[in-house]
Write a protein that holds these residues in place. Structure first.
Motif, short mmCIF file in Angstrom:
data_model
loop_
_atom_site.label_atom_id
_atom_site.label_comp_id
_atom_site.label_asym_id
_atom_site.label_seq_id
_atom_site.Cartn_x
_atom_site.Cartn_y
_atom_site.Cartn_z
N PHE A 233 0.88 -1.33 0.18
CA PHE A 233 -0.14 -0.04 0.10
C PHE A 233 0.76 1.04 -0.05
O PHE A 233 1.75 1.33 0.66
N SER A 234 0.44 2.17 -0.82
CA SER A 234 1.10 3.54 -0.69
C SER A 234 0.38 4.19 0.24
O SER A 234 -0.84 3.85 0.75
N ARG A 235 0.89 5.41 0.94
CA ARG A 235 -0.03 6.21 1.81
C ARG A 235 -1.39 6.52 1.28
O ARG A 235 -2.31 6.41 2.19
N ASP A 236 -1.48 6.86 0.09
CA ASP A 236 -2.76 7.41 -0.42
C ASP A 236 -3.53 6.15 -0.81
O ASP A 236 -4.89 6.26 -0.32
N GLU A 237 -3.13 5.03 -1.11
CA GLU A 237 -3.86 3.86 -1.26
C GLU A 237 -4.59 3.40 0.02
O GLU A 237 -5.74 2.94 0.19
N LEU A 238 -3.70 3.45 1.00
CA LEU A 238 -4.08 2.89 2.42
C LEU A 238 -5.16 3.92 2.98
O LEU A 238 -6.14 3.57 3.40
N ALA A 239 -4.94 5.10 2.80
CA ALA A 239 -5.93 6.06 3.27
C ALA A 239 -7.28 6.22 2.73
O ALA A 239 -8.37 6.04 3.32
N GLU A 240 -7.33 5.89 1.73
CA GLU A 240 -8.48 5.66 0.45
C GLU A 240 -9.22 4.48 1.29
O GLU A 240 -10.20 4.30 1.09
N ALA A 241 -8.41 3.35 1.06
CA ALA A 241 -9.03 1.94 1.54
C ALA A 241 -9.73 2.11 3.07
O ALA A 241 -10.66 1.56 3.15
N VAL A 242 -9.05 2.86 4.03
CA VAL A 242 -9.69 2.95 5.26
C VAL A 242 -10.86 3.69 5.13
O VAL A 242 -11.72 3.40 5.82
N ARG A 243 -10.74 4.81 4.60
CA ARG A 243 -11.94 5.72 4.25
C ARG A 243 -13.27 5.14 3.63
O ARG A 243 -14.26 5.25 4.20
N SER A 244 -12.89 4.10 2.87
CA SER A 244 -14.04 3.66 2.24
C SER A 244 -14.64 2.16 3.04
O SER A 244 -15.35 1.75 2.73
N GLY A 245 -13.89 2.05 3.85
CA GLY A 245 -14.27 0.63 4.59
C GLY A 245 -13.49 -0.82 4.01
O GLY A 245 -13.83 -1.54 4.65
N ASP A 246 -12.71 -0.54 3.13
CA ASP A 246 -12.36 -1.71 2.23
C ASP A 246 -11.13 -2.25 3.26
O ASP A 246 -10.87 -3.42 3.17
N VAL A 247 -10.51 -1.51 3.96
CA VAL A 247 -9.44 -1.90 5.25
C VAL A 247 -9.70 -1.46 6.45
O VAL A 247 -10.08 -0.27 6.66
N ILE A 248 -9.96 -2.40 7.21
CA ILE A 248 -10.11 -2.30 8.69
C ILE A 248 -8.62 -2.23 9.41
O ILE A 248 -8.03 -3.30 9.23
N PRO A 249 -8.01 -1.18 9.95
CA PRO A 249 -6.60 -1.15 10.29
C PRO A 249 -6.63 -1.97 11.82
O PRO A 249 -7.73 -2.06 12.31
N PRO A 250 -5.49 -2.02 12.36
CA PRO A 250 -5.19 -2.77 13.50
C PRO A 250 -5.97 -1.79 14.63
O PRO A 250 -5.92 -0.62 14.55
N GLY A 251 -6.46 -2.65 15.68
CA GLY A 251 -7.03 -1.84 16.85
C GLY A 251 -5.95 -0.88 17.51
O GLY A 251 -4.77 -1.02 17.37
N ARG A 252 -6.52 0.08 18.09
CA ARG A 252 -5.72 1.11 18.51
C ARG A 252 -4.89 1.02 19.70
O ARG A 252 -3.89 1.59 20.15
N ALA A 253 -5.30 -0.22 20.30
CA ALA A 253 -4.44 -0.74 21.60
C ALA A 253 -3.23 -1.63 21.14
O ALA A 253 -2.12 -1.82 21.89
N SER A 254 -2.90 -1.85 19.81
CA SER A 254 -2.00 -2.57 19.31
C SER A 254 -0.88 -2.05 19.01
O SER A 254 -0.82 -0.84 18.51
N ILE A 255 0.33 -2.64 19.07
CA ILE A 255 1.46 -1.98 18.55
C ILE A 255 1.56 -1.91 16.92
O ILE A 255 2.22 -1.02 16.30
N ALA A 256 0.95 -2.88 16.25
CA ALA A 256 0.63 -2.77 14.93
C ALA A 256 0.05 -1.51 14.41
O ALA A 256 0.48 -0.92 13.52
N ARG A 257 -0.84 -0.88 15.15
CA ARG A 257 -1.38 0.35 14.73
C ARG A 257 -0.50 1.44 14.80
O ARG A 257 -0.30 2.19 13.88
#
Length: 326
Positions: A290-314
């Motif tokens: 993912f590029s930054r633009d691709e990931l931002a758009e995927a999160v906005r559209s709901g296609d990508v659910i990012p890691p939970g906020r409590a995780s180091i992955a996030r």
């Protein structure tokens, strides 16, 4: 930039009071002190107040049963000398089934980890999974809750001696178990695991979708460190095994306990030497750059659910991204 001490479950504000653990009467005395505060814990969840604050109760308000042989755990002491205890409450889910991986809960998402149904809580209190609220707690609360969840999980999974199979009893205020037959001491287990933001020469990030995750859930790659293996080698091996991508330079970013049930997540930035992706089909069913633009758009559209906020992955993803994912 990741600040290791600010990772949600790495924060702490209480002296662990290690020297008091060997005092056999310490916990009993603390339970008679009105300044003592008690946290209730069960199966990855803690009791919270309205607004998802960790409930820290005086001993006189605790009216739930203790778990197994001795449910009290010494968590530490505060700046003013007050003692913090956790009470392990019964009514947990059964252990993993025969033939099921013992670390099945490590990769679970919060919706799969339901709070216990134990009754007897004071009005206005409820059970809340630590995964759900870890990022919103104060450092004081996070340190207490993370330690309580980790110790509770260890006690639940290690009631017997690994040397002879006999029953073990709780000792040192919940910090050891001692075999009743051979007298051997056993200490809380921690399993080191590497977790890495893999980036390529174009500064894209590699994210994967695990086989057992719900649709849309994507995260960084991760895996357990094997016997006789360095952390850096574990990073390169796990990335290659899961995606076929070769990794060169590896740099440490921070660590965070992940007590579900017993992991220490050790975070890295890893630089890819190749970009062709072939998932293993067992742990990962998909992986992509993912590029930054691709990931931002995927999160906005709901296609990508990012890691939970409590995780180091996030934290690793947002460090690369340069801001908050929303």
């Amino acid at each position: 930039m990741i600040v290791p001490d600010d990772l949600p479950l790495s924060r702490a504000g209480v002296d662990r009071a290690a020297l008091s653990r060997t005092d056999d009467g310490f916990v009993a005395a603390a339970l008679t002190d009105d300044a003592t505060r008690v946290l209730l814990v069960c199966d990855g969840a803690v009791v919270t107040t309205t607004g998802s604050r960790v409930a820290l109760l005086p001993p006189s308000e605790v009216r739930v049963p203790a778990s197994d042989d001795d449910g009290w755990l010494l968590l530490g002491r505060g700046e003013d000398g007050e003692t913090y205890l956790a009470l392990r409450v019964p009514d947990r889910r059964p252990a993993p089934r025969v033939g099921e991986a013992s670390d099945v809960l490590v990769h679970a998402v919060p919706t799969e980890v339901g709070p216990p149904t134990a009754s007897g809580l004071p009005d206005g209190l409820t059970w809340t999974p630590l995964r759900d609220i870890g990022a919103d707690l104060t450092a004081h609360e996070a340190g207490l809750a993370t330690t309580a969840v980790a110790l509770d999980a260890w006690h639940a999974r290690h009631p017997r001696c690994p040397r002879c199979g006999a029953r073990t009893r709780v000792a040192q205020s919940g910090w050891t178990r001692v075999c009743v037959d051979d007298g051997s001491e056993h200490y809380p287990r921690t399993d080191p695991a590497v977790i890495m933001a893999v980036v390529d020469a174009d500064d894209r990030i590699l994210l994967g979708h695990a086989a057992h995750w719900p649709a849309g859930r994507w995260s960084t790659l991760a895996g357990f460190v094997e016997a006789g293996e360095s952390l850096e080698h574990a990073v390169r091996r796990e990335v290659a095994e899961e995606t076929g991508v070769l990794v060169g330079e590896v740099s440490y970013r921070g660590s965070q306990p992940w007590p579900f049930p017993a992991s220490l997540m050790i975070g890295f930035r890893a630089h890819a030497l190749s970009t062709d992706v072939t998932v293993d089909g067992v742990e990962l069913t998909e992986a992509r750059w993912f590029s930054r633009d691709e990931l931002a758009e995927a999160v906005r559209s709901g296609d990508v659910i990012p890691p939970g906020r409590a995780s180091i992955a996030r934290a690793l993803v947002e460090e690369w991204f340069g801001g908050t994912l929303s």
